[in-house]
Enzyme design. Structure first.
Site, PDB file in Angstrom:
ATOM      1  N   SER A 154       0.843  -1.198   0.000  1.00 58.85           N
ATOM      2  CA  SER A 154       0.000   0.000   0.000  1.00 58.85           C
ATOM      3  C   SER A 154       0.875   1.243   0.000  1.00 58.85           C
ATOM      4  O   SER A 154       1.935   1.280   0.639  1.00 58.85           O
ATOM      5  CB  SER A 154      -0.943   0.007   1.211  1.00 58.85           C
ATOM      6  OG  SER A 154      -0.219  -0.062   2.420  1.00 58.85           O
ATOM      7  N   CYS A 155       0.429   2.258  -0.713  1.00 59.83           N
ATOM      8  CA  CYS A 155       1.101   3.561  -0.788  1.00 59.83           C
ATOM      9  C   CYS A 155       2.571   3.361  -1.154  1.00 59.83           C
ATOM     10  O   CYS A 155       2.887   2.673  -2.118  1.00 59.83           O
ATOM     11  CB  CYS A 155       0.910   4.310   0.530  1.00 59.83           C
ATOM     12  SG  CYS A 155       1.261   6.084   0.431  1.00 59.83           S
TER      13      CYS A 155
END
Length: 433
Positions: free
Chosen positions: A168-169
């Site tokens: 994520s991210c």
């Protein structure tokens, strides 16, 4: 403009004036104490959360598990299965380096880790060490090498030749960089790749709130500052993101804490957000350099550990998630990430923002999402043709992942293995640095 709103001053905020009268001035006194406390303990920013309401390992990050691998950079957590049988191919979660890992294991009712365990998956999670100035030379190549060790540990413990990986991210950028450096060996280690709120094409960040600030001059200045200090301080990152949405993340708490004299709320997501981390200067510089080299679009522009990134040489089943109101990684930019991953990628557009789009459990009555395959068309074409569904995307992702996670096998009776014994209970030690 937001700062000069009448609601931000005592005399022109009717609610503040009413509370001052109703409490005989006590609200103003309480607000003053809150203000002084934030000056001394929160670098002058209004506190968003009651930091005394939560404690990691007690009412956050409580899913049972053990640290089964540790090196200088990471702790790898294996979670205890909750079902008698599990899917053989495990899932390894790679969190962003700019926050603590437990965003996906907050309170039990919104823990994605618990949901995955209850769905019969073997789950591993990386917990990054919080670097200091002594670690200024840790770059993207260092993080990719550490991730390879974690993947090998998960493969050995599970007995599976390959794994599924979720990033994520910025953790998604690291996961994809690692995946791309594997070359022809990628399919032997990574079978499925899940990317959430992740921008692989940094040029698409121009659509975000801070895109207009991303110029060669500002980036050179940012790199010079972090190289001088050795790190980027987590409080500075948190301040930057807060000023991107000042009404929600600053003036809202200014009014609540100071003008009304209330205590900030006890909210697990906000506690996690305030539990900041640092970035080593080298990694910060590498991330900024991605803006100019754009290596996931332009093959051969980035070499890590003597291996050149070329997305055309790697392939995995991919599932990409974005948030429709995300102000940090705009959904149209994340759609470009899905296009980079190639045709056949499933794209999900959740109805929330950056973190809330991920923390969208089936118990959330307001959850909804749009889903469909990606194409070479622009994002607006996806919006026009995608299927709209009520409920949480977690359920669709569970079905997608189960179909790609191998046969069911008996759940392991103990965590770790002879080569990777338990080093202590989750959430480990690095999370407290």
């Amino acid at each position: 403009m937001d700062a000069v709103a009448p609601t931000n001053t005592m005399l022109t905020n009717p609610a503040a004036v009413r509370k001052f009268i109703d409490t005989g001035g006590q609200s103003l006194w309480s607000g003053l104490k809150n203000y002084i406390g934030d000056l001394t303990q929160n670098r002058g920013m209004p506190s968003m959360v009651d930091m005394n309401a939560f404690k990691v390992g007690e009412n956050l990050a409580t899913t049972p598990g053990a640290v089964i691998f540790r090196n200088e950079l990471i702790e790898l957590i294996q979670y205890t299965p909750t079902t008698p049988t599990v899917r053989k191919r495990p899932l390894l979660i790679t969190p962003p380096q700019i926050n603590k890992y437990y965003a996906l294991d907050l309170s039990p009712d919104k823990s994605m880790v618990r949901f995955l365990l209850e769905s019969g998956f073997q789950v591993f999670a990386v917990s990054w060490r919080n670097p200091t100035a002594a670690h200024r030379d840790w770059g993207l190549d260092t993080y990719v090498a550490a991730l390879d060790e974690a993947v090998d540990a998960a493969r050995e413990i599970s007995g599976s030749e390959d794994i599924s990986m979720m990033g994520s991210c910025s953790g998604g950028i690291t996961s994809t960089a690692y995946f791309a450096t594997l070359g022809s060996a990628a399919e032997k280690k990574i079978k499925n790749l899940v990317l959430a709120v992740c921008l692989l094409d940094p040029n698409s960040a121009e659509e975000s709130t801070f895109g207009c600030l991303m110029t060669p001059e500002t980036m050179r200045a940012a790199k010079a500052t972090s190289q001088l200090r050795g790190i980027v301080d987590g409080h500075d990152l948190a301040r930057m993101f807060a000023w991107m949405r000042p009404n929600d993340l600053i003036w809202n708490y200014w009014v609540n804490n100071y003008l009304l004299g209330n205590q900030p709320p006890a909210f697990d997501i906000l506690y996690w957000n305030a539990d900041t981390t640092r970035l080593p200067a080298a990694l910060h510089g590498d991330y900024l350099d991605l803006y100019f080299s754009n290596p996931f679009v332009n093959a051969g522009k980035l070499t890590l550990n003597d291996k050149t990134i070329d997305m055309s040489k790697v392939k995995a089943d991919s599932y990409v998630v974005a948030g429709v109101t995300d102000h940090i990684t705009p959904w149209k930019g994340v759609y470009k990430t899905a296009q980079i991953m190639g045709e056949g990628t499933t794209f999900v557009l959740s109805n929330s923002g950056h973190l809330q789009s991920l923390l969208n459990p089936p118990s959330n009555p307001k959850a909804s999402f749009m889903i469909g395959p990606i194409s070479k068309d622009k994002p607006d074409a996806f919006m026009a043709s995608a299927e709209k569904r009520k409920g949480s995307w977690w359920l669709d992702w569970r079905d997608w992942l189960q179909a790609r996670s191998g046969d069911e096998v008996a759940a392991p009776a103990s965590l770790g293995s002879a080569r990777y014994p338990s080093l202590g209970a989750a959430p480990g030690t690095y999370v407290f640095d």
